[in-house]
Design a protein around this motif. Structure first.
Motif, PDB file in Angstrom:
ATOM      1  N   ALA A 247      -7.077  -6.733  -1.002  1.00 40.18           N
ATOM      2  CA  ALA A 247      -7.203  -5.341  -0.567  1.00 40.18           C
ATOM      3  C   ALA A 247      -8.429  -4.694  -1.183  1.00 40.18           C
ATOM      4  O   ALA A 247      -9.138  -3.918  -0.521  1.00 40.18           O
ATOM      5  CB  ALA A 247      -5.940  -4.567  -0.940  1.00 40.18           C
TER       6      ALA A 247
ATOM      7  N   GLN B 207      -6.087   2.470  -6.882  1.00 41.96           N
ATOM      8  CA  GLN B 207      -4.710   2.604  -7.367  1.00 41.96           C
ATOM      9  C   GLN B 207      -4.661   2.557  -8.884  1.00 41.96           C
ATOM     10  O   GLN B 207      -3.943   3.334  -9.527  1.00 41.96           O
ATOM     11  CB  GLN B 207      -3.846   1.495  -6.770  1.00 41.96           C
ATOM     12  CG  GLN B 207      -2.452   1.386  -7.370  1.00 41.96           C
ATOM     13  CD  GLN B 207      -1.624   2.644  -7.193  1.00 41.96           C
ATOM     14  OE1 GLN B 207      -1.889   3.448  -6.306  1.00 41.96           O
ATOM     15  NE2 GLN B 207      -0.624   2.808  -8.047  1.00 41.96           N
TER      16      GLN B 207
ATOM     17  N   ARG C 262       2.949   1.013  -4.417  1.00 41.88           N
ATOM     18  CA  ARG C 262       1.772   0.349  -4.981  1.00 41.88           C
ATOM     19  C   ARG C 262       1.962  -0.165  -6.408  1.00 41.88           C
ATOM     20  O   ARG C 262       0.991  -0.383  -7.126  1.00 41.88           O
ATOM     21  CB  ARG C 262       0.587   1.317  -4.932  1.00 41.88           C
ATOM     22  CG  ARG C 262       0.193   1.713  -3.507  1.00 41.88           C
ATOM     23  CD  ARG C 262      -0.853   2.802  -3.481  1.00 41.88           C
ATOM     24  NE  ARG C 262      -0.349   4.066  -4.020  1.00 41.88           N
ATOM     25  CZ  ARG C 262       0.443   4.904  -3.359  1.00 41.88           C
ATOM     26  NH1 ARG C 262       0.835   4.596  -2.125  1.00 41.88           N
ATOM     27  NH2 ARG C 262       0.870   6.022  -3.914  1.00 41.88           N
TER      28      ARG C 262
ATOM     29  N   ASP D 162      -3.569  -7.866  -4.002  1.00 41.72           N
ATOM     30  CA  ASP D 162      -4.280  -6.685  -4.479  1.00 41.72           C
ATOM     31  C   ASP D 162      -5.785  -6.925  -4.527  1.00 41.72           C
ATOM     32  O   ASP D 162      -6.577  -6.036  -4.191  1.00 41.72           O
ATOM     33  CB  ASP D 162      -3.760  -6.261  -5.851  1.00 41.72           C
ATOM     34  CG  ASP D 162      -3.749  -7.405  -6.868  1.00 41.72           C
ATOM     35  OD1 ASP D 162      -3.872  -8.583  -6.461  1.00 41.72           O
ATOM     36  OD2 ASP D 162      -3.611  -7.117  -8.073  1.00 41.72           O
TER      37      ASP D 162
ATOM     38  N   LEU E 204       0.826  -1.206   0.000  1.00 46.74           N
ATOM     39  CA  LEU E 204       0.000   0.000   0.000  1.00 46.74           C
ATOM     40  C   LEU E 204       0.861   1.257   0.000  1.00 46.74           C
ATOM     41  O   LEU E 204       0.424   2.313  -0.483  1.00 46.74           O
ATOM     42  CB  LEU E 204      -0.932   0.001   1.213  1.00 46.74           C
ATOM     43  CG  LEU E 204      -2.128  -0.946   1.131  1.00 46.74           C
ATOM     44  CD1 LEU E 204      -2.863  -1.014   2.466  1.00 46.74           C
ATOM     45  CD2 LEU E 204      -3.098  -0.506   0.025  1.00 46.74           C
TER      46      LEU E 204
END
Length: 475
Positions: A467, A65, A56, A464, A53
């Motif tokens: 997240a 992102q 990235r 990813d 994070l």
């Protein structure tokens, strides 16, 4: 006593209102709990998540992102002054050293705050400037998690379960012999209790080292500041029809109740009940490698842990009146890098089947759940080898020796997981000792040496996507 409880309840309601107003009108806060049994990879997950994070370059699956809306991320002091800080820098240094090694496992509760400056999307993005969103990550020792299942268990129920499981294990026989001597014991001394506790704790350590999951009480293994206190000095005894009022059985029952009321409940109240996003890490591959009994124990243990969560949606009034509820739960099968990517879907299906009851309960309560296979830090590369004229999809990495040192490079073919999860779960629930139709090998790999470009976090598998599921809607 009653007035004190009312005052405490009122104070918590006021605190909840304050948090709600602050998050709504100022800087939103996401409290992410990271849980799982021992050796599931909690420390590595948190370290890699924070590193990715902050840098990235590998978070293509995080929409904010990918859209270029995350401007920066930075660490800040966590809001809970009495909770130790998660030692992110030391753990990251262990993974990125010239000779990398796995960081130490979690031994106490810890917390870390990562703040992200994010530009709003859509129509509002053209009128509003970037805002700060705080991500508070809370790490819990795996051994303590098992204790959450004790909240709904009486001493008799807990003792009966523990003794039943222990009766099938060779490492428990010495302790069980002393339990038989203590049946209907009316006269006892504290020295005798401490000796029984020592034998029981020794059994728990050996059971954990052998891969068993049903290890309670968890603080017997990680007592912290409570080491030697009476609240950590009790053992399971065979149930008595008419136990003496001052006998050993009554005393063990009293101490068990004290442990549940003064240790487990405050832990749940002060930490677990404040979580609104949850990651449950599961070393399903490790259990499969150990055999059917390990799979069944892991399934039973995770069901007990998840029964303590209060899943649902965090509407403003429900938070005000009843406290926070977990909105999203991610069930993550770790160490996906120990398998070729062609088997990741099967691993996910096996783990979801293991937790079917808990997942259904969470969804019924309104929580959004998802299962996936991940590797928070990729330690292997994929490779296809020829064996007896047939291609084998393998993974290659640096082996981790029994003494913890880095060994030789090796390729591993772990076996082919079944498409139908019931081919594993049915033998496990039936109590089979071994798998009858397959062998599932597993090697311990050391972390790979990293060569990171500027702006890149550590390599991973689906971190990813994890997240995005957990915090993407808040960004």
């Amino acid at each position: 006593m009653v007035i004190g409880r009312m005052a405490e309840g009122l104070a918590r309601q006021v605190e909840a209102v304050g948090e709600s107003v602050s998050e709504t009108f100022f800087e939103p806060v996401i409290r992410l709990g990271v849980t799982g049994l021992a050796r599931a990879g909690k420390t590595v997950f948190i370290t890699s998540l924070v590193a990715n994070l902050m840098d990235r370059g590998r978070l293509h699956g995080l929409v904010a992102q990918a859209d270029g809306r995350i401007q920066t991320a930075f660490l800040q002091p966590q809001p809970d002054d009495t909770v130790p800080r998660f030692d992110y820098e030391r753990h990251l240094a262990a993974l990125t050293a010239a000779t990398p090694h796995w960081p130490d496992s979690t031994s106490a509760i810890s917390e870390l705050r990562l703040s992200l400056r994010v530009r709003p999307d859509g129509f509002l993005g053209g009128f509003q400037g970037p805002r700060v969103i705080h991500l508070d990550i809370v790490d819990y020792p795996g051994e303590w998690l098992m204790d959450l299942a004790l909240l709904d268990k009486s001493y008799a129920d807990w003792a009966g379960d523990v003794l039943s499981w222990a009766s099938k294990r060779p490492m428990a026989q010495g302790f069980l012999a002393e339990v038989e001597k203590a049946y209907e014991k009316a006269d006892w001394t504290e020295t005798e209790v401490q000796e029984l506790t020592r034998l029981y704790r020794r059994y728990l350590v050996r059971a954990r080292d052998a891969g068993h999951s049903d290890i309670t009480p968890g603080r017997f293994l990680l007592p912290g500041e409570m080491k030697g206190s009476p609240v950590l000095s009790f053992v399971p005894l065979m149930q008595e029809d008419r136990p003496s009022r001052r006998g050993l059985y009554r005393e063990m029952e009293r101490r068990y109740d004290a442990y549940r009321d003064r240790v487990v409940k405050p832990f749940f109240r002060d930490h677990f009940s404040r979580i609104d996003r949850q990651v449950v890490l599961v070393d399903a591959l490790g259990a499969i490698h150990k055999g059917p009994m390990a799979v069944e124990e892991q399934r039973r243990a995770m069901a007990g842990i998840l029964s303590a969560f209060r899943p649902g949606q965090n509407a403003f009034l429900s938070r005000l009146l009843r406290g926070k509820r977990v909105e999203k739960i991610l069930f993550a099968a770790t160490k996906a890098d120990h398998l070729h990517h062609s088997q990741h879907g099967r691993l996910t299906a096996i783990m979801e089947a293991m937790l079917r009851d808990a997942v259904d309960r969470a969804r019924f309560a309104g929580a959004n759940t998802q299962a996936m296979s991940i590797a928070a830090l990729r330690a292997t590369v994929e490779e296809t080898l020829q064996h007896e004229g047939q291609p084998l999809d393998c993974v290659r990495g640096t082996l981790l020796d029994a003494d913890g040192n880095r060994g030789r490079m090796a390729a591993m073919y772990p076996g082919e997981l079944p498409e139908d999860p019931n081919r594993l779960l049915n033998p496990a629930m039936a109590g089979q000792d071994t798998w009858l139709d397959g062998e599932y090998d597993l090697m311990n790999f050391a972390p790979a040496q990293l060569r990171l470009k500027p702006g890149e976090g550590p390599p991973h598998i689906r971190l990813d996507r994890a997240a995005q599921f957990l915090i993407g809607d808040k960004l």
